[in-house]
Write a protein that holds these residues in place. Structure first.
Motif, PDB file in Angstrom:
ATOM      1  N   SER A  47       0.960  -1.246   0.070  1.00  0.00           N
ATOM      2  CA  SER A  47       0.043  -0.065  -0.186  1.00  0.00           C
ATOM      3  C   SER A  47       0.744   1.080  -0.084  1.00  0.00           C
ATOM      4  N   LEU A  48       0.288   2.391  -0.309  1.00  0.00           N
ATOM      5  CA  LEU A  48       1.055   3.559  -0.464  1.00  0.00           C
ATOM      6  C   LEU A  48       1.526   4.013   0.914  1.00  0.00           C
ATOM      7  N   ALA A  49       0.662   3.804   1.994  1.00  0.00           N
ATOM      8  CA  ALA A  49       1.295   4.211   3.503  1.00  0.00           C
ATOM      9  C   ALA A  49       2.519   3.030   3.920  1.00  0.00           C
ATOM     10  N   ASP A  50       2.313   1.632   3.454  1.00  0.00           N
ATOM     11  CA  ASP A  50       3.393   0.907   3.666  1.00  0.00           C
ATOM     12  C   ASP A  50       4.772   1.282   2.900  1.00  0.00           C
ATOM     13  N   LEU A  51       4.669   1.949   1.592  1.00  0.00           N
ATOM     14  CA  LEU A  51       5.778   2.353   0.895  1.00  0.00           C
ATOM     15  C   LEU A  51       6.244   3.550   1.419  1.00  0.00           C
ATOM     16  N   PHE A  52       5.593   4.242   2.140  1.00  0.00           N
ATOM     17  CA  PHE A  52       6.023   5.623   2.846  1.00  0.00           C
ATOM     18  C   PHE A  52       6.912   5.211   4.037  1.00  0.00           C
ATOM     19  N   ASP A  53       6.300   4.154   4.784  1.00  0.00           N
ATOM     20  CA  ASP A  53       6.952   3.813   6.268  1.00  0.00           C
ATOM     21  C   ASP A  53       8.438   3.306   5.604  1.00  0.00           C
ATOM     22  N   ARG A  54       8.355   2.681   4.725  1.00  0.00           N
ATOM     23  CA  ARG A  54       9.733   2.093   4.048  1.00  0.00           C
ATOM     24  C   ARG A  54      10.753   3.014   3.945  1.00  0.00           C
ATOM     25  N   CYS A 203      27.117  19.085   3.820  1.00  0.00           N
ATOM     26  CA  CYS A 203      26.158  19.360   3.019  1.00  0.00           C
ATOM     27  C   CYS A 203      25.077  18.201   3.144  1.00  0.00           C
ATOM     28  N   PHE A 204      25.510  16.997   3.045  1.00  0.00           N
ATOM     29  CA  PHE A 204      24.736  15.788   2.960  1.00  0.00           C
ATOM     30  C   PHE A 204      23.958  15.615   4.050  1.00  0.00           C
ATOM     31  N   ARG A 205      24.630  15.990   5.167  1.00  0.00           N
ATOM     32  CA  ARG A 205      23.714  15.688   6.459  1.00  0.00           C
ATOM     33  C   ARG A 205      22.615  16.904   6.357  1.00  0.00           C
ATOM     34  N   ARG A 206      22.756  18.142   5.925  1.00  0.00           N
ATOM     35  CA  ARG A 206      21.758  18.905   5.653  1.00  0.00           C
ATOM     36  C   ARG A 206      20.670  18.473   4.804  1.00  0.00           C
ATOM     37  N   ASP A 207      21.092  17.829   3.559  1.00  0.00           N
ATOM     38  CA  ASP A 207      20.056  17.677   2.796  1.00  0.00           C
ATOM     39  C   ASP A 207      19.331  16.205   3.317  1.00  0.00           C
ATOM     40  N   SER A 208      19.952  15.374   3.911  1.00  0.00           N
ATOM     41  CA  SER A 208      19.481  14.197   4.439  1.00  0.00           C
ATOM     42  C   SER A 208      18.299  14.373   5.418  1.00  0.00           C
ATOM     43  N   ASP A 209      18.550  15.498   6.057  1.00  0.00           N
ATOM     44  CA  ASP A 209      17.554  15.905   7.266  1.00  0.00           C
ATOM     45  C   ASP A 209      16.320  16.346   6.486  1.00  0.00           C
ATOM     46  N   LYS A 210      16.734  17.165   5.276  1.00  0.00           N
ATOM     47  CA  LYS A 210      15.504  17.757   4.460  1.00  0.00           C
ATOM     48  C   LYS A 210      14.542  16.679   4.065  1.00  0.00           C
ATOM     49  N   VAL A 211      15.356  15.559   3.315  1.00  0.00           N
ATOM     50  CA  VAL A 211      14.770  14.600   2.755  1.00  0.00           C
ATOM     51  C   VAL A 211      13.750  13.805   3.779  1.00  0.00           C
ATOM     52  N   GLN A 212      14.447  13.636   4.952  1.00  0.00           N
ATOM     53  CA  GLN A 212      13.725  12.784   6.038  1.00  0.00           C
ATOM     54  C   GLN A 212      12.493  13.545   6.583  1.00  0.00           C
ATOM     55  N   ASN A 213      12.484  15.070   6.709  1.00  0.00           N
ATOM     56  CA  ASN A 213      11.260  15.638   6.959  1.00  0.00           C
ATOM     57  C   ASN A 213      10.372  15.989   6.025  1.00  0.00           C
ATOM     58  N   TYR A 214      10.742  16.084   4.779  1.00  0.00           N
ATOM     59  CA  TYR A 214       9.868  16.167   3.552  1.00  0.00           C
ATOM     60  C   TYR A 214       9.002  14.809   3.450  1.00  0.00           C
ATOM     61  N   LEU A 215       9.782  13.569   3.615  1.00  0.00           N
ATOM     62  CA  LEU A 215       8.908  12.417   3.522  1.00  0.00           C
ATOM     63  C   LEU A 215       7.971  12.209   4.610  1.00  0.00           C
ATOM     64  N   LYS A 216       8.158  12.700   5.746  1.00  0.00           N
ATOM     65  CA  LYS A 216       7.273  12.751   6.882  1.00  0.00           C
ATOM     66  C   LYS A 216       6.076  13.648   6.714  1.00  0.00           C
ATOM     67  N   ILE A 217       6.260  14.669   6.179  1.00  0.00           N
ATOM     68  CA  ILE A 217       5.237  15.784   5.789  1.00  0.00           C
ATOM     69  C   ILE A 217       4.429  15.353   4.685  1.00  0.00           C
ATOM     70  N   LEU A 218       5.052  14.812   3.646  1.00  0.00           N
ATOM     71  CA  LEU A 218       4.360  14.234   2.533  1.00  0.00           C
ATOM     72  C   LEU A 218       3.528  13.035   2.952  1.00  0.00           C
ATOM     73  N   LYS A 219       3.783  12.200   3.802  1.00  0.00           N
ATOM     74  CA  LYS A 219       2.996  10.892   4.076  1.00  0.00           C
ATOM     75  C   LYS A 219       2.066  11.508   4.944  1.00  0.00           C
TER      76      LYS A 219
END
Length: 228
Positions: A47-54, A203-219
């Motif tokens: 499911s989409l929720a499962d994909l987001f969790d992964r 730089c990667f630590r900054r961007d990986s934090d963004k990716v993690q937060n954006y994925l949570k917001i999107l979910k």
């Protein structure tokens, strides 16, 4: 009579062991099946929720590794304070427009595109980072192996986000294609002033934090009833 009972017990035991091994093989086959958004033959339909969790779990692991490596380098190879202040301007992903703050991110329609662009932009730099660390005596094998693990997780995460987008397209939530996104080579300069390992991790630590937060917001925007 006693020998007969022992034979029966032995046969029962062998039957139980056979069923147990059969279940283990079946579980291994299922766990080895690739994940897909459309449920083609030979892959697990999630499911989409499962994909987001992964992908959120992957992003958390990726950001944790980037923070650990950054702290390790900061402890052993700490640059001067003035140098730290100039690192942000050197991040090659600064040209990618990212939302500032949670409220802005929640309103952004193309948040999936921002996430994917950030991940695509780091494919080459992360492989370069691992290659650089593996050829320098200053970095031990533990740090080098962690850099390789971080690069592999970032690649898996990118593929996972693409599966999320495929699922969203299938459900009619988005219509844009992934084919027109900027490639990593277009963002990361092949020549010019080289970035140090510390700068890349900064730089990667900054961007990986963004990716993690954006994925949570999107979910929470797309599937709010699942852990939000």
């Amino acid at each position: 009579m006693e020998g007969y009972c022992q034979t029966i017990l032995l046969l029962l035991l062998l039957s139980v062991l056979f069923v147990a091994f059969l279940c283990m093989d079946l579980c291994n086959v299922v766990s080895a099946m690739p994940i897909c958004a459309f449920g083609h033959t030979g892959c697990q339909l999630l499911s989409l929720a499962d994909l987001f969790d992964r992908v959120i779990q992957h992003s958390a692991r990726m950001h944790g590794l980037s923070s650990d490596l950054h702290s390790e380098l900061e402890k052993d190879f700490l640059p001067g304070k003035n140098h730290i202040g100039s690192l942000y301007r050197k991040c090659h992903t600064s040209s990618i427009l990212t939302p500032n703050g949670k409220e802005t991110a929640q309103k952004l329609a193309d948040l999936t595109e921002v996430i994917l662009k950030l991940l695509m932009a780091w494919k080459y730099p992360l492989s370069l980072l691992h290659e650089s660390m593996s050829h320098q005596q200053a970095f031990n094998s533990f740090i080098s192996s962690k850099a390789l693990e971080m690069s592999n997780i970032a690649l898996d995460l990118r593929k996972g986000v693409e599966k999320v987008m495929e699922k969203m397209q299938m459900l009619g939530m988005i219509s844009n294609s992934m084919n027109g996104y900027t490639s990593p080579e277009d963002l990361f300069p092949a020549s010019g002033e080289a970035m140090s390992e510390y700068e890349l991790l900064y730089c990667f630590r900054r961007d990986s934090d963004k990716v993690q937060n954006y994925l949570k917001i999107l979910k929470c925007r797309i599937v709010p009833d699942h852990g939000c």
